[in-house]
Design a protein around this motif. Structure first.
Motif, short mmCIF file in Angstrom:
data_model
loop_
_atom_site.label_atom_id
_atom_site.label_comp_id
_atom_site.label_asym_id
_atom_site.label_seq_id
_atom_site.Cartn_x
_atom_site.Cartn_y
_atom_site.Cartn_z
N LEU A 24 -0.45 -9.54 14.82
CA LEU A 24 -0.29 -8.33 15.28
C LEU A 24 0.70 -8.41 14.62
O LEU A 24 1.34 -7.21 14.28
N ALA A 25 2.20 -8.84 15.02
CA ALA A 25 3.36 -8.95 14.33
C ALA A 25 3.30 -8.65 12.53
O ALA A 25 4.11 -7.67 12.08
N VAL A 26 2.59 -8.98 12.46
CA VAL A 26 2.38 -8.95 10.97
C VAL A 26 2.58 -7.91 10.01
O VAL A 26 2.51 -6.86 9.85
N LEU A 27 0.79 -6.68 11.12
CA LEU A 27 0.60 -5.97 11.23
C LEU A 27 1.58 -4.81 11.61
O LEU A 27 1.65 -3.98 11.00
N VAL A 28 2.36 -4.92 12.78
CA VAL A 28 2.99 -3.47 12.88
C VAL A 28 4.40 -4.25 12.02
O VAL A 28 4.79 -2.91 12.27
N VAL A 29 4.94 -4.99 11.62
CA VAL A 29 5.91 -5.10 10.39
C VAL A 29 4.96 -3.87 9.08
O VAL A 29 6.44 -3.72 8.57
N LEU A 30 4.27 -4.61 8.55
CA LEU A 30 3.10 -3.56 7.43
C LEU A 30 3.32 -2.90 7.31
O LEU A 30 3.63 -1.66 6.96
N THR A 31 2.45 -2.32 9.02
CA THR A 31 2.82 -0.96 8.98
C THR A 31 3.97 0.08 9.21
O THR A 31 3.74 1.30 8.60
N LEU A 32 4.82 -0.21 9.73
CA LEU A 32 6.22 0.41 9.90
C LEU A 32 7.10 0.31 8.62
O LEU A 32 7.42 1.18 8.09
N GLY A 33 7.06 -0.71 7.53
CA GLY A 33 7.37 -0.70 6.85
C GLY A 33 6.28 0.30 5.21
O GLY A 33 6.93 0.98 4.52
N PHE A 34 5.67 0.51 5.43
CA PHE A 34 4.24 1.60 4.89
C PHE A 34 4.76 2.97 5.48
O PHE A 34 5.37 4.45 4.40
N LEU A 35 5.17 3.04 6.59
CA LEU A 35 5.90 4.02 7.22
C LEU A 35 7.48 4.35 6.02
O LEU A 35 6.78 6.01 6.52
N VAL A 36 8.11 3.87 6.45
CA VAL A 36 9.61 3.78 5.96
C VAL A 36 8.93 4.14 4.44
O VAL A 36 9.60 5.00 3.62
N TRP A 37 8.06 4.06 4.23
CA TRP A 37 8.26 3.75 2.17
C TRP A 37 7.40 5.21 1.87
O TRP A 37 7.62 6.09 1.10
N THR A 38 6.96 5.84 2.73
CA THR A 38 5.88 7.14 2.51
C THR A 38 6.86 8.15 2.83
O THR A 38 6.87 9.34 2.46
N ALA A 39 8.28 8.11 3.47
CA ALA A 39 9.07 8.84 4.12
C ALA A 39 10.62 8.91 3.44
O ALA A 39 10.85 10.14 3.18
N ILE A 40 10.42 7.88 2.37
CA ILE A 40 11.94 7.74 1.25
C ILE A 40 10.98 8.02 0.53
O ILE A 40 11.81 8.85 -1.18
N GLN A 41 9.35 8.40 0.35
CA GLN A 41 9.11 9.02 -1.23
C GLN A 41 9.78 10.12 -1.89
O GLN A 41 9.41 11.08 -1.21
N ARG A 42 10.09 11.19 -2.89
CA ARG A 42 10.83 11.62 -2.83
C ARG A 42 8.70 12.73 -3.82
O ARG A 42 8.15 12.37 -3.76
N ASP A 43 9.21 14.00 -3.28
CA ASP A 43 8.09 14.61 -2.99
C ASP A 43 7.56 15.29 -4.27
O ASP A 43 6.09 16.22 -5.12
N SER A 44 8.64 15.39 -5.50
CA SER A 44 9.07 16.08 -6.38
C SER A 44 8.60 14.43 -7.86
O SER A 44 9.43 13.79 -7.65
N PRO A 45 8.60 14.95 -8.83
CA PRO A 45 7.95 13.46 -10.09
C PRO A 45 10.09 13.92 -10.78
O PRO A 45 10.53 14.62 -10.54
#
Length: 86
Positions: A24-45
């Protein structure tokens, strides 16, 4: 005591709360990491695609014009003596 307790069919692998907590802890960490990664992605190439889009639009427009002229020639509405319409 339950009649099926200890039976290998109903309880093939004994559960461990510690393993479940770690998963469960690994799942939570991976989920939070994915959410942070998608939040900091650029919208334009990183590079401009304007030239590629302009070239594709020009090519598609020229092809559509050629097809329209061929259809006009086939139906008798255009001059069929042009080389590209033969």
């Amino acid at each position: 005591m339950a009649p099926l307790e200890g039976d290998a069919f109903w309880d093939p692998v004994p559960g461990s709360w510690m393993v479940m907590g770690i998963l469960l802890a690994v799942l939570v960490v991976l989920t939070l990491g994915f959410l942070v990664w998608t939040a900091i992605q650029r919208d334009s190439p990183d590079h401009s695609t304007k030239d590629l889009v302009d070239r594709a639009v020009r090519r598609d427009t020229e092809r559509a014009t050629s097809i329209r002229r061929r259809l006009d020639a086939d139906s008798g509405r255009a001059d069929t003596t042009e080389p590209e319409l033969r």
